[in-house]
Scaffold this motif. Structure first.
Motif, short mmCIF file in Angstrom:
data_model
loop_
_atom_site.label_atom_id
_atom_site.label_comp_id
_atom_site.label_asym_id
_atom_site.label_seq_id
_atom_site.Cartn_x
_atom_site.Cartn_y
_atom_site.Cartn_z
N ILE A 1 45.91 28.15 70.17
CA ILE A 1 46.81 27.59 68.95
C ILE A 1 45.75 26.37 68.37
N GLY A 2 45.57 25.25 69.04
CA GLY A 2 44.89 24.11 68.93
C GLY A 2 43.39 24.51 68.23
N MET A 3 42.68 25.41 68.72
CA MET A 3 41.29 25.96 68.09
C MET A 3 41.72 26.39 66.90
N ASN A 4 42.64 27.16 66.36
CA ASN A 4 42.85 27.71 65.40
C ASN A 4 43.31 26.56 64.25
N ARG A 5 44.10 25.74 64.66
CA ARG A 5 44.50 24.44 63.85
C ARG A 5 43.48 23.75 63.42
N THR A 6 42.29 23.36 64.44
CA THR A 6 41.28 22.62 64.39
C THR A 6 40.34 23.34 63.21
N MET A 7 40.41 24.84 63.16
CA MET A 7 39.53 25.40 62.23
C MET A 7 40.12 25.44 60.70
N GLY A 8 41.33 25.06 60.80
CA GLY A 8 42.19 24.96 59.36
C GLY A 8 43.10 26.03 59.20
N PHE A 9 43.50 26.74 60.10
CA PHE A 9 44.75 27.58 60.25
C PHE A 9 46.06 26.72 60.13
N THR B 1 40.34 31.85 53.90
CA THR B 1 38.82 31.70 54.20
C THR B 1 38.02 31.11 53.04
N ALA B 2 38.61 31.22 51.87
CA ALA B 2 37.56 30.63 50.85
C ALA B 2 37.60 29.02 50.74
N ALA B 3 38.71 28.58 51.62
CA ALA B 3 38.56 26.95 51.69
C ALA B 3 37.91 26.46 53.01
N PHE B 4 37.71 27.62 53.83
CA PHE B 4 36.77 27.12 55.13
C PHE B 4 35.79 26.51 55.11
N ASP B 5 35.80 25.30 55.97
CA ASP B 5 34.56 24.46 56.11
C ASP B 5 33.42 25.15 56.82
#
Length: 170
Positions: free
Chosen positions: A158-166, A12-16
């Protein structure tokens, strides 16, 4: 169930936040309010509304099976040390509860338990907006990791989370 769950984690610290904050802004521009159960007030009536919304949205999870009774839901969701109403994001269209992103607190991470949007509101970025809005909960908890998992057939989540950086974890 014979399939392996897809386990994901986000730093979460690197979350855009700037990139994904546009989803929050778009929701607000469309009249969708984002709030938390703490801000609304953690009352028995609102817990029932959360249950009803969670039950409806969970129906689309592959191989989910029958949803919990209200009593079991309360025991699993509210009557546990990891529960914090600040981690329960609600999307509202006027007075209508249209989406939820429920995150619980743990020792060194937060766990996204469930994110869902009513069918009529899907495809508008509300899930990403709710998860983005709720990212601050990790800071409140003093952690920088968010975890979640999904059935492998739940490609949209899964796609949504990966898009967000997971990223995938073991």
């Amino acid at each position: 169930m014979t399939q392996q769950w897809v386990k994901l984690e986000l730093d979460t610290a690197a979350f855009d936040a700037d990139r994904f904050g546009a989803y929050v802004t778009r929701c607000r521009d469309e009249g969708i309010a984002l709030t938390t159960l703490a801000e609304l007030g953690d009352t028995p009536e609102r817990r029932r509304a959360l249950y009803d919304l969670n039950k409806e949205c969970s129906a689309d999870i592959p191989e989910r099976g029958e949803f919990f009774s209200y009593e079991e839901f309360c025991a699993r969701r509210f009557d546990v040390p990891s529960y914090d109403p600040r981690g329960v994001v609600i999307a509202l269209d006027g007075d209508d509860w249209i989406g939820l992103a429920v995150t619980s607190r743990h020792r060194d991470f937060v766990f996204n338990e469930m994110t869902g949007v009513r069918a009529a509101y899907r495809g508008r970025g509300i899930s990403i907006a709710m998860k983005t809005f709720g990212m601050g909960f990790a800071d409140v908890c003093g952690v920088s990791r968010m975890k979640t998992f999904h059935h492998p057939a739940n490609a949209s989540a899964i796609g949504m989370n990966r898009t967000m950086g997971f990223v995938d974890t073991e």
